[in-house]
Enzyme design. Structure first.
Site: not given
Ligand code: ASP
Length: 310
Positions: A176, A204-206, A226-227, A229
């Protein structure tokens, strides 16, 4: 005012050999934003230019090269926010657009809404003149086939287990992208763009398109997360940073406290970047890697794979 910008390329674990490309891509993207800020441009223009450069680079999970959902197509999420007027714009579930972050900006500038999703977002993008673009790359398609063949192993009993599995497997890098900046007028802005998580359910919405979760800008702080969501959504992480700074905490203390909370509550595999009104930039992550790059004032752009690298 001291200008500054920081950007990330996703919390996760990067495939050995892709490290240098990830860090170099971040450096180039931040140079693009820096040129705008140095010329007296706005933080909004700077974060958008930075994120566009990252969306166009297929090694990141945003725009071209985004990961595929369970059914094998991209659903792209992105958002922008500016401290001036607390303006925000977002899109989720876009399937065929090159630069979702620019569509999010159009939602902010051309509509009365904050977020458009799915078919409506796609239709709006076309009306705004964004041409058809297939973001699926051959590499991501091959990766999807591989994971679909091992779906039980990848997903486990419930979706969040997937992210624990991913930590151990470099081939499932995050990617991301996000940027946060302050301009010479002291206006703060943040932008974030993602393909979401691999094999996510359709629809799915993050956190990335949700103001206060994956992306936020206030008079005190601009930040991008990030990570996984779901954890960032549940903790409204970027808004939490701003609230702590507003209450008097230093930016680094605030970011670390929010990250610690995400660790204590969820053992979350997340990363955060933030910039303060004074141009201080902070990056922190709980994953092994989070490529990022930043500059402040007259300084050159620095880029690293993880906090602590030189
Ligand atoms: N935060 C993003 C999500 O969950 C994914 C990511 O940052 O790797 O959509």
């Amino acid at each position: 005012m001291t200008i500054a910008l920081i950007a990330h390329g996703g919390a996760g674990r990067w495939r050995p050999g892709s490290d240098e490309d990830a860090v170099e891509g971040l450096r180039r993207a931040v140079e693009a934003g820096r040129a705008i800020l140095l010329a007296g441009g706005s933080s909004l223009d700077a974060v958008c230019a930075t994120v566009v450069a990252l969306e166009d680079d297929p090694i990141y999970n945003a725009g071209t090269g985004a990961v595929l959902n369970f059914d094998g197509f991209c659903e792209l999420d992105a958002s922008v926010m500016e401290s001036d007027g607390a303006r925000a714009g977002a899109v989720s579930g876009l399937q065929r657009v090159r630069n979702p972050v620019l569509v999010a900006r159009k939602v902010m500038e051309e509509t009365d809404h904050v977020m458009l999703t799915g078919d409506g977002a796609q239709r709006f993008a076309r009306v705004m003149g964004f041409p058809d673009h297939d973001p699926v790359t051959p590499e991501r398609r091959a990766d999807w086939f591989d994971k679909r063949n091992r779906v039980d192993e990848v997903l486990g009993e419930k979706a969040l287990r997937m992210r624990r599995f991913l930590r151990e497997h470099p081939e499932y890098a995050g990617g991301t992208v996000g940027a946060a900046a302050v301009d010479s007028r002291g206006v703060l802005a943040a932008a974030t763009s993602t393909g979401g998580v691999t094999l996510k359910m359709v629809g799915r919405v993050g956190d990335s398109p949700v103001p206060g979760a994956g992306n936020y800008a206030s008079a005190h702080v601009a930040a991008s997360a990030t990570g996984t969501g779901e954890f960032v959504l549940r903790s409204l992480a970027t808004r939490a940073i701003s609230e702590r700074v507003e209450a008097g905490a230093g930016l680094d203390v605030a970011v670390q406290a929010v990250l610690d909370r995400l660790g204590a509550d969820y053992d979350a595999d997340v990363g955060l970047i933030a910039v303060g009104r004074d141009g201080l930039t902070v990056a922190r992550h709980r994953t092994r890697d989070m490529p990022h790059a930043f500059f402040r004032g007259e300084s050159a752009v620095a880029s690293r794979m993880r906090v602590g690298d030189r």
